[in-house]
Design an enzyme around this catalytic site. Structure first.
Site, PDB file in Angstrom:
ATOM      1  N   ASP A 177       0.846  -1.200   0.000  1.00  0.00           N
ATOM      2  CA  ASP A 177       0.000   0.000   0.000  1.00  0.00           C
ATOM      3  C   ASP A 177       0.881   1.250   0.000  1.00  0.00           C
ATOM      4  O   ASP A 177       0.617   2.221  -0.704  1.00  0.00           O
ATOM      5  CB  ASP A 177      -0.911  -0.033   1.240  1.00  0.00           C
ATOM      6  CG  ASP A 177      -2.118   0.898   1.108  1.00  0.00           C
ATOM      7  OD1 ASP A 177      -2.516   1.220  -0.031  1.00  0.00           O
ATOM      8  OD2 ASP A 177      -2.667   1.281   2.154  1.00  0.00           O
ATOM      9  N   HIS A 260      -4.726   2.780  -6.980  1.00  0.00           N
ATOM     10  CA  HIS A 260      -5.882   2.568  -6.106  1.00  0.00           C
ATOM     11  C   HIS A 260      -7.192   2.427  -6.886  1.00  0.00           C
ATOM     12  O   HIS A 260      -8.094   1.707  -6.464  1.00  0.00           O
ATOM     13  CB  HIS A 260      -5.982   3.667  -5.049  1.00  0.00           C
ATOM     14  CG  HIS A 260      -5.180   3.347  -3.820  1.00  0.00           C
ATOM     15  ND1 HIS A 260      -3.824   3.475  -3.787  1.00  0.00           N
ATOM     16  CD2 HIS A 260      -5.541   2.833  -2.615  1.00  0.00           C
ATOM     17  CE1 HIS A 260      -3.381   3.078  -2.604  1.00  0.00           C
ATOM     18  NE2 HIS A 260      -4.408   2.681  -1.870  1.00  0.00           N
ATOM     19  N   HIS A 263      -7.257  -1.115  -7.850  1.00  0.00           N
ATOM     20  CA  HIS A 263      -7.659  -1.871  -6.653  1.00  0.00           C
ATOM     21  C   HIS A 263      -9.190  -1.849  -6.519  1.00  0.00           C
ATOM     22  O   HIS A 263      -9.833  -2.873  -6.317  1.00  0.00           O
ATOM     23  CB  HIS A 263      -7.019  -1.279  -5.399  1.00  0.00           C
ATOM     24  CG  HIS A 263      -7.716  -1.709  -4.138  1.00  0.00           C
ATOM     25  ND1 HIS A 263      -8.870  -1.073  -3.664  1.00  0.00           N
ATOM     26  CD2 HIS A 263      -7.473  -2.711  -3.292  1.00  0.00           C
ATOM     27  CE1 HIS A 263      -9.290  -1.686  -2.579  1.00  0.00           C
ATOM     28  NE2 HIS A 263      -8.464  -2.688  -2.319  1.00  0.00           N
ATOM     29  N   HIS A 278      -6.196  -5.495   1.078  1.00  0.00           N
ATOM     30  CA  HIS A 278      -6.160  -4.229   0.325  1.00  0.00           C
ATOM     31  C   HIS A 278      -4.803  -4.072  -0.359  1.00  0.00           C
ATOM     32  O   HIS A 278      -4.726  -3.839  -1.565  1.00  0.00           O
ATOM     33  CB  HIS A 278      -6.423  -3.080   1.312  1.00  0.00           C
ATOM     34  CG  HIS A 278      -6.222  -1.720   0.733  1.00  0.00           C
ATOM     35  ND1 HIS A 278      -7.148  -1.108  -0.069  1.00  0.00           N
ATOM     36  CD2 HIS A 278      -5.180  -0.853   0.829  1.00  0.00           C
ATOM     37  CE1 HIS A 278      -6.704   0.082  -0.436  1.00  0.00           C
ATOM     38  NE2 HIS A 278      -5.504   0.263   0.094  1.00  0.00           N
TER      39      HIS A 278
HETATM   40 ZN   LIG Z   1      -4.398   2.129   0.106  1.00  0.00          ZN
END
Ligand SMILES: [Zn+2]
Length: 379
Positions: A177, A260, A263, A278
């Site tokens: 992340d 993101h 994602h 995540h």
């Molecule tokens: Zn993130």
């Protein structure tokens, strides 16, 4: 909005009120939370509460803070936030204790109650703790929206001893992340788009993103190995700070881009991919953005080498998508390209087909890289 206002281009940097990190820091939670209010609603799941609730409770009692424990239901959804708001009407401070979704929910509850918010992460698996926003999902776990708040958490308190007890997979997810932070922020700086605080990135926002990536390339693997041994080392402290503080400030005041958004696109699929964290999905999103950004091979492989060493998923098979169809990948791409998504912060525009091609290309590059690594190891 007047003409004069619309031409003003502000640089904006935002941050939590106080950040505290250290081994056994949870024992000092009462000391720091007492500044915010003497009556707390603690949001945590059963697992976290059984593991460390006792230590937190003792610390709060030591500072004469009354508290009520509210069990987190598991999803950072609008319904869950409203359910907890109803339990917290007497609270003067909301405490989120746990992983990313618990913390995002606590921020939403504090915002609705108008109270200060203290965030106590038990993993370094995302950069959710410091920001003034939550990622909201449907009750079924599909990405719904970002919810923005007027202020960041008043306190973020990170107990590295607690985090060293969590599975190394969580730290690797947090590294992934945090590795997205600079890749996305530099794209925002290049395009002149806005950060998550609605302004241009400051030099400080930029510097934090660069430092975050540097720490992770230099110490990420060392920290992961320390985590396997369950110990806190200087490298572990540095990487927990990079995953939590540097990544949190860096993405919020730097900005998000494609990693993101991709994602978020993955959350629209069904099946095994929902078992990934995540950060694991963001890792693949980051590699996809690097491909779209025309990153040279040697540079792309620097990222691949770290991700492979950390056991992060870099192939479609590792994402649980070995048999994924082009129409499913198109659904990912279309979700990533939704109006308001951060992918539109890129300096260039994309079609769904461009994204599908990049998603497949990451898989091909990663498989070639892994095959070359194992040939070299066998030679
Ligand atoms: Zn993130």
């Amino acid at each position: 909005m007047s003409a004069a206002q619309s031409t003003i281009r502000e640089q904006v940097f935002i941050s939590p009120g106080r950040y505290v990190q250290g081994a056994h820091a949870i024992q000092r939670a009462g000391h720091h939370i007492a500044r915010l209010g003497q009556s707390a609603l603690i949001i945590a799941d059963d697992f976290v509460w059984q593991m460390a609730g006792q230590v937190l409770a003792q610390s709060l009692e030591g500072s004469d803070i009354r508290f009520e424990y509210a069990r987190f239901g598991g999803e950072a959804s609008g319904h869950e936030i409203e359910r907890l708001v109803a339990l917290g009407e007497q609270a003067l401070v909301v405490v989120g204790f746990g992983g990313g979704k618990t913390l995002d929910t606590a921020k939403g509850v504090a915002d609705r109650l108008g109270t200060p918010c203290a965030i106590l992460p038990t993993t370094a698996s995302t950069d959710a703790p410091t920001s003034a926003l939550s990622v909201i999902y449907t009750d079924e776990g599909v990405f719904e929206s970002y919810r923005f708040y007027d202020r960041n958490p008043d306190l973020v308190l990170v107990d590295t001893q607690l985090i060293a007890q969590a599975p190394p997979r969580f730290l690797a997810s947090g590294i992934a992340d945090a590795m997205a932070t600079w890749v996305e922020a530099r794209a925002v700086i290049r395009s002149g788009a806005s950060n998550m605080a609605g302004g241009l990135p400051t030099l400080l926002g930029q510097t934090i993103g660069e430092k975050c990536e540097q720490v992770l390339f230099e110490q990420g693997l060392l920290a992961w190995q320390a985590n396997q041994a369950g110990v806190v080392t200087p490298a572990f402290e540095a990487v927990v700070e990079a995953n939590t503080l540097l990544s949190g400030l860096g993405f919020e005041s730097g900005g998000l881009a494609a990693a993101h958004a991709i994602h978020n696109g993955f959350t629209a699929l069904h099946g095994e991919i929902h078992e990934l964290t995540h950060g694991e999905k963001v890792a693949y999103g980051t590699l996809t953005q690097l491909v779209l950004d025309r990153t040279p091979q040697a540079e792309l492989e620097r990222y691949l080498a770290l991700y492979v060493a950390l056991g992060l998923p870099v192939t479609l098979e590792a994402l649980g998508l070995a048999k994924v169809t082009d129409s499913e990948l198109t659904r990912v791409a279309e979700t990533a390209l939704q109006q308001g998504e951060s992918i539109h912060n890129l300096a260039y525009t994309l079609t769904p087909d461009d994204i599908v091609a990049a998603l497949r290309a990451v898989d091909a590059h990663a498989r070639a890289f892994i095959a070359r690594q194992s040939r070299a190891a066998g030679a």
